[in-house]
Design a protein around this motif. Structure first.
Motif, mmCIF file in Angstrom:
data_model
loop_
_atom_site.group_PDB
_atom_site.id
_atom_site.type_symbol
_atom_site.label_atom_id
_atom_site.label_comp_id
_atom_site.label_asym_id
_atom_site.label_seq_id
_atom_site.Cartn_x
_atom_site.Cartn_y
_atom_site.Cartn_z
ATOM 1 N N LEU A 203 0.620 -1.076 -0.087
ATOM 2 C CA LEU A 203 -0.070 -0.123 -0.018
ATOM 3 C C LEU A 203 1.023 1.248 -0.131
ATOM 4 O O LEU A 203 0.599 2.237 -0.926
ATOM 5 N N ALA A 204 1.990 1.243 0.985
ATOM 6 C CA ALA A 204 3.058 2.347 0.805
ATOM 7 C C ALA A 204 3.349 2.825 -0.481
ATOM 8 O O ALA A 204 3.661 3.877 -0.903
ATOM 9 N N ILE A 205 3.900 1.709 -1.242
ATOM 10 C CA ILE A 205 4.640 1.792 -2.500
ATOM 11 C C ILE A 205 3.526 2.382 -3.445
ATOM 12 O O ILE A 205 3.872 3.185 -4.268
ATOM 13 N N THR A 206 2.369 1.775 -3.478
ATOM 14 C CA THR A 206 1.360 2.413 -4.156
ATOM 15 C C THR A 206 0.886 3.804 -4.106
ATOM 16 O O THR A 206 0.793 4.698 -5.109
ATOM 17 N N LEU A 207 0.946 4.144 -3.141
ATOM 18 C CA LEU A 207 0.532 5.554 -2.705
ATOM 19 C C LEU A 207 1.928 6.411 -2.887
ATOM 20 O O LEU A 207 1.629 7.667 -3.331
ATOM 21 N N ALA A 208 2.945 6.077 -2.757
ATOM 22 C CA ALA A 208 4.161 6.763 -3.081
ATOM 23 C C ALA A 208 4.438 6.985 -4.744
ATOM 24 O O ALA A 208 4.627 7.973 -5.063
ATOM 25 N N TYR A 209 3.927 5.858 -5.331
ATOM 26 C CA TYR A 209 3.680 6.118 -6.728
ATOM 27 C C TYR A 209 2.843 7.154 -7.232
ATOM 28 O O TYR A 209 3.070 8.036 -7.914
ATOM 29 N N LEU A 210 1.509 7.075 -6.507
ATOM 30 C CA LEU A 210 0.572 8.207 -6.791
ATOM 31 C C LEU A 210 1.099 9.683 -6.299
ATOM 32 O O LEU A 210 0.699 10.397 -7.191
ATOM 33 N N GLY A 211 1.694 9.819 -5.423
ATOM 34 C CA GLY A 211 2.053 10.716 -5.026
ATOM 35 C C GLY A 211 3.308 11.414 -5.823
ATOM 36 O O GLY A 211 3.357 12.766 -6.358
ATOM 37 N N TYR A 212 4.199 10.642 -6.343
ATOM 38 C CA TYR A 212 5.065 11.089 -7.282
ATOM 39 C C TYR A 212 4.442 11.518 -8.618
ATOM 40 O O TYR A 212 4.842 12.501 -9.057
ATOM 41 N N ARG A 213 3.471 10.779 -9.113
ATOM 42 C CA ARG A 213 2.840 11.502 -10.374
ATOM 43 C C ARG A 213 2.189 12.874 -10.017
ATOM 44 O O ARG A 213 2.039 13.754 -10.769
ATOM 45 N N ALA A 214 1.400 13.140 -8.792
ATOM 46 C CA ALA A 214 0.870 14.063 -8.543
ATOM 47 C C ALA A 214 1.818 15.360 -8.313
ATOM 48 O O ALA A 214 1.460 16.386 -8.694
ATOM 49 N N ALA A 215 3.142 14.811 -7.686
ATOM 50 C CA ALA A 215 4.082 16.108 -7.696
ATOM 51 C C ALA A 215 4.923 16.410 -8.959
ATOM 52 O O ALA A 215 5.228 17.361 -9.221
ATOM 53 N N THR A 216 4.924 15.370 -10.099
ATOM 54 C CA THR A 216 5.589 15.540 -11.227
ATOM 55 C C THR A 216 4.881 15.834 -12.542
ATOM 56 O O THR A 216 5.597 16.208 -13.682
ATOM 57 N N GLU A 217 3.727 15.369 -12.566
ATOM 58 C CA GLU A 217 2.990 15.492 -13.827
ATOM 59 C C GLU A 217 1.570 16.411 -13.580
ATOM 60 O O GLU A 217 0.957 16.628 -12.685
ATOM 61 N N PRO A 218 1.473 17.000 -14.749
ATOM 62 C CA PRO A 218 0.047 18.023 -14.836
ATOM 63 C C PRO A 218 -1.287 17.264 -14.836
ATOM 64 O O PRO A 218 -2.193 18.110 -14.332
ATOM 65 N N TYR A 219 -1.485 16.011 -15.016
ATOM 66 C CA TYR A 219 -2.636 15.382 -14.963
ATOM 67 C C TYR A 219 -3.074 15.007 -13.537
ATOM 68 O O TYR A 219 -3.937 14.356 -13.669
ATOM 69 N N ALA A 220 -2.158 14.930 -12.688
ATOM 70 C CA ALA A 220 -2.566 14.547 -11.286
ATOM 71 C C ALA A 220 -2.265 15.561 -10.273
ATOM 72 O O ALA A 220 -1.252 16.377 -10.354
ATOM 73 N N THR A 221 -3.151 15.784 -9.282
ATOM 74 C CA THR A 221 -2.850 16.719 -8.271
ATOM 75 C C THR A 221 -3.022 16.186 -6.984
ATOM 76 O O THR A 221 -3.154 14.911 -6.727
ATOM 77 N N PHE A 222 -2.889 17.112 -5.893
ATOM 78 C CA PHE A 222 -2.813 16.412 -4.541
ATOM 79 C C PHE A 222 -3.784 17.284 -3.572
ATOM 80 O O PHE A 222 -3.444 18.459 -3.544
ATOM 81 N N HIS A 223 -4.706 16.790 -2.954
ATOM 82 C CA HIS A 223 -5.757 17.417 -2.292
ATOM 83 C C HIS A 223 -5.762 16.930 -0.752
ATOM 84 O O HIS A 223 -6.827 16.094 -0.623
ATOM 85 N N PRO A 224 -4.691 17.135 0.219
ATOM 86 C CA PRO A 224 -4.947 16.521 1.554
ATOM 87 C C PRO A 224 -6.265 16.788 2.196
ATOM 88 O O PRO A 224 -6.563 15.968 3.260
ATOM 89 N N ALA A 225 -6.644 18.047 2.026
ATOM 90 C CA ALA A 225 -7.936 18.341 3.255
ATOM 91 C C ALA A 225 -9.078 17.509 2.452
ATOM 92 O O ALA A 225 -9.842 17.076 3.390
ATOM 93 N N LEU A 226 -9.035 16.945 1.208
ATOM 94 C CA LEU A 226 -10.373 16.323 0.872
ATOM 95 C C LEU A 226 -10.130 14.974 1.359
ATOM 96 O O LEU A 226 -11.016 14.046 1.804
ATOM 97 N N LEU A 227 -8.825 14.403 1.525
ATOM 98 C CA LEU A 227 -8.514 12.967 2.088
ATOM 99 C C LEU A 227 -9.004 12.980 3.431
ATOM 100 O O LEU A 227 -9.578 11.998 4.053
ATOM 101 N N ALA A 228 -8.409 14.167 4.152
ATOM 102 C CA ALA A 228 -8.514 14.011 5.592
ATOM 103 C C ALA A 228 -9.954 14.242 6.149
ATOM 104 O O ALA A 228 -10.794 13.571 6.715
#
Length: 375
Positions: A203-228
């Motif tokens: 699970l941690a590896i998968t989340l890290a991959y998604l986080g990497y995409r969100a940090a480096t690619e324009p087609y993914a973003t990160f919304h921690p407030a929504l997650l919380a």
């Protein structure tokens, strides 16, 4: 039939049945490629996966090029769309039954006794399955943005429903066998500990991959407030539901005990994630609210919008009844799993419990992370 069972045993007969089916289908596809592979296997099983991988609503065979229906000539051959049909169900249901029989044989071989511990040990794999599905959602977002799949076919196909269920199952199975081996050889004090650790690591590896995409690619973003918000909302909803059960009907959870909390939380995650993603995603910074990915979600949203006036839905949204449906369903399941079921058939009861949690937590995790990463 009884003589056959006595002579060869049910496990050998099961293995022979699987081998004969696989060999027969493979031979038929090679001998009759158009009739068997293109018109059956591709149209109803693989074509929908390819369409889903690209985010297309329709795909056509087109002599093996597999292109969008809009770009295909009139005589391009059969077409396929994401989702299930009666024909695909006719293949998947027997496959699932054969798989369940095989699981039963394996559990007998492993001689597991502490099923409740196994239930908790497998919990991270249910989160992992949902997160892994979001990897494919990110892949679709990449294709829409760049015209290229970040993860190519056929490999991304194992991350698409229904193949992803088999993918996660075999990964969890390998982890279970490994964990039992570690336990039997006294490397650990219980097989549930390495099992939980392996699932958490994946699970941690998968989340890290998604986080990497969100940090480096324009087609993914990160919304921690929504997650919380989703995690807190699901947890608060679960606590309220569980306290109400203990106050007004404590006998309901006599069989499941703390597993009942996980069942309710799993389905609360699915419900709250749908409410947040479908109605309020823009409040958290997403460019648009998400769209339903499952027929039940879509139907509830549609009928709520029809039944309630716009003056009400503009304030409440249209996805909130889905949360109520999920909570009621979870409580009904907890009620059905009483002490008698666990005593008479513990292996079957715990397998069903795992399936019930996976049905809620898998899609729920996917919806939650889709909204969190904006895909």
């Amino acid at each position: 039939m009884d003589e056959l069972l006595d002579r060869y045993g049910p496990e050998r007969i099961w293995a022979a049945t699987v081998a004969i089916l696989v060999a027969g289908i493979t031979a038929a596809a090679l001998l009759f490629p158009q009739r068997v592979y293109v018109d059956l296997i591709w149209q109803y099983y693989w074509g929908p996966v390819v369409a889903d991988a690209h985010g297309w609503s329709c795909i056509t065979w087109a002599g093996g090029e597999q292109v969008h229906c809009q770009n295909a000539p009139a005589d391009a051959g059969p077409t396929a769309s994401p989702g299930y049909t009666f024909v695909s169900y006719a293949g998947y249901i027997p496959t699932l039954l054969l798989l369940l029989i095989g699981i039963s044989f394996l559990l007998d071989r492993l001689e597991l006794e502490r099923y409740r511990a196994g239930f908790y040990g497998l919990f991270p794999f249910m989160l992992f399955g949902g997160a892994l599905r979001v990897v494919e959602d990110t892949n679709v977002a990449a294709y829409r943005e760049t015209g290229e799949l970040a993860l190519g076919l056929p490999w991304v196909g194992v991350l698409i429903s229904p193949l992803i269920y088999f993918t996660v199952f075999f990964i969890a199975l390998l982890a279970l066998v490994t964990s039992v081996w570690l336990d039997r050889n006294n490397y650990v004090s219980g097989y549930e500990y390495p099992l939980f650790g392996i699932g958490t690591g994946l699970l941690a590896i998968t989340l890290a991959y998604l986080g990497y995409r969100a940090a480096t690619e324009p087609y993914a973003t990160f919304h921690p407030a929504l997650l919380a918000t989703i995690l807190v909302g699901a947890t608060v909803t679960t606590v309220i539901t569980w306290l109400a059960i203990n106050q007004f009907a404590p006998d309901i959870n006599s069989g499941t005990r703390f597993m009942g909390v996980i069942v309710i939380w799993a389905h609360a995650i699915d419900g709250v994630a749908n409410v947040a993603g479908l109605d309020w995603a823009t409040v958290f910074g997403l460019p648009a609210n998400l769209v339903p990915k499952h027929p039940i979600n879509e139907a509830i949203v549609t009928y709520t919008g029809v039944v309630l006036p716009e003056s009400v839905t503009s304030v409440t949204g249209t996805a909130w009844p889905f949360l109520l449906v999920k909570l009621v369903a979870a409580v009904v399941v907890v009620t059905l799993f009483n002490d008698e079921i666990f005593e008479e058939s513990p292996q079957f009861a715990y397998l069903l419990m795992i399936a019930v949690v996976a049905v809620g937590l898998g899609p729920g995790t996917r919806d939650m992370l889709r909204a969190t990463f904006g895909v």
